[in-house]
Enzyme design. Structure first.
Site, mmCIF file in Angstrom:
data_model
loop_
_atom_site.group_PDB
_atom_site.id
_atom_site.type_symbol
_atom_site.label_atom_id
_atom_site.label_comp_id
_atom_site.label_asym_id
_atom_site.label_seq_id
_atom_site.Cartn_x
_atom_site.Cartn_y
_atom_site.Cartn_z
ATOM 1 N N ASP A 44 0.875 -1.169 0.000
ATOM 2 C CA ASP A 44 0.000 0.000 0.000
ATOM 3 C C ASP A 44 0.910 1.216 0.000
ATOM 4 O OD1 ASP A 44 -3.252 0.233 0.968
ATOM 5 O OD2 ASP A 44 -2.066 2.084 1.025
ATOM 6 N N ASN A 97 -5.720 -4.938 -6.093
ATOM 7 C CA ASN A 97 -6.910 -4.419 -5.406
ATOM 8 C C ASN A 97 -6.883 -2.909 -5.168
ATOM 9 O OD1 ASN A 97 -9.285 -4.714 -3.419
ATOM 10 N ND2 ASN A 97 -7.649 -3.872 -2.125
ATOM 11 N N TYR A 163 -13.593 6.840 -13.051
ATOM 12 C CA TYR A 163 -13.676 5.598 -12.267
ATOM 13 C C TYR A 163 -14.261 4.475 -13.128
ATOM 14 C CZ TYR A 163 -14.633 2.483 -8.289
ATOM 15 O OH TYR A 163 -14.665 1.414 -7.408
#
Ligand SMILES: NC(=O)c1ccc[n+]([C@@H]2O[C@H](COP(=O)([O-])OP(=O)(O)OC[C@H]3O[C@@H](n4cnc5c(N)ncnc54)[C@H](O)[C@@H]3O)[C@@H](O)[C@H]2O)c1
Length: 285
Positions: A44, A97, A163
């Site tokens: 991350d 992800n 998006y």
């Protein structure tokens, strides 16, 4: 003949790499992976939250590596892969992800905003494939890739251009990979996760950009408010993660979290097949 998506029934001892692991769906996948006895590589760009999660999972006895990574930067994803393979020797499960969300009219969001979201949501997954798939194929052992798309990966809506475009491309990327793995008889499977609302921080991910750039217009603010409320009331991330692991066990390409959006998918297919122009019906999230 079984050609791909092989033997992912038992997760214990296997190695999972999870991007966007420090929050929401990613951290729920990490917690479930740890509970399944997996070794974990957590990635991350939020170093503090990543360290906190890694500490929590180590305290529960999991083998965990935390690698601060910006998935938009190809060299950082390549370094993540090097670290994962050097440390654990193999990678069996890759979760592409990490993701972000902004709202706004397609012509009003800046080119930089479009590039920002596409570089994370789409290129992040492509960087993952480039850095991990050749080595996962060379292992000649069963493995699996889960790309996180969205409900928006199948249904477009106004004010969500960047998006939606990024997430529909993730669906196309995943289908392509699936066909490619089939065509070469790979021991790798692929799933695309298309969640409905899950209670995470995703609706806040564009806040800094909104503050730094043009303040979104009323319509975008309204859309964000609607999304925030729906997401806050959404499914628990742990429930979503459980559905993902079940989907992998079932060798399912499509992993949905909410059945109630399927009529929307059917309406889209019907518009394509019938030639009727699409008409946006706000769906309740
Ligand atoms: N929550 C939902 O309702 C929902 C619905 C559909 C799809 N999704 C998708 O699920 C995925 C996970 O999101 P979430 O809902 O858990 O949100 P979240 O904001 O809670 O978690 C996303 C994580 O990704 C990380 N991240 C963002 N940009 C990054 C980058 N460039 N490099 C590395 N890490 C980065 C963030 O720091 C954060 O930890 C996203 O791809 C999102 O689009 C979420």
């Amino acid at each position: 003949m079984r050609v791909c998506g092989v033997d992912m029934q038992e997760f214990s001892g296997r190695v999972a790499v999870i991007t966007g692991a420090a929050s929401g769906i990613g951290s729920a996948l990490a917690r479930q992976g740890a509970a399944e006895g997996m070794k974990l590589v957590l990635a991350d760009r939020d170093e503090g939250a990543l360290r906190a999660l890694a500490g929590e999972l180590r305290n529960r006895g999991a083998g965990v590596l935390a690698v601060t990574t910006d998935v938009a930067v190809p060299d950082q994803v390549a370094a993540l892969a090097d670290t994962a393979f050097d440390h654990f020797g193999h990678v069996d499960l890759l979760f592409n992800n990490a993701g972000v969300l902004i709202s706004g009219y397609s012509w009003e969001r800046s080119i930089e905003d479009w590039q920002w979201i596409i570089n994370i949501n789409l290129m992040g997954a492509i960087h993952g494939l480039h850095s991990f798939v050749p080595r996962m194929l060379a292992q000649k052992t069963p493995g699996h890739i889960v790309n996180t798309s969205s409900l928006a990966g199948l249904l477009a809506s106004p004010l969500m251009g960047p998006y939606t475009v990024s997430k529909q491309a993730v669906v196309a990327l995943s289908e392509t990979l699936h066909y490619e793995f089939e065509s070469i008889g790979a021991q790798l499977g692929v799933s695309v996760l298309c969640p409905g609302p899950v209670a995470t921080d995703i609706a806040e991910s564009g806040r800094a950009r909104d503050l730094a750039g043009a303040v979104p217009d009323d319509a975008s603010q309204q859309m964000l408010g609607y999304l925030r409320a729906g997401i806050a009331a959404g499914m628990a991330p742990a429930e979503c993660a459980a559905k993902v692991f079940q989907g992998i066990r079932d060798e399912a390409f499509w992993i949905f979290t909410h059945e109630e959006f399927k009529p929307g998918y059917a309406a889209r297919c019907d518009s394509i097949l019938s030639g009727r122009n699409p008409h946006y019906e706000p769906f309740s999230i």
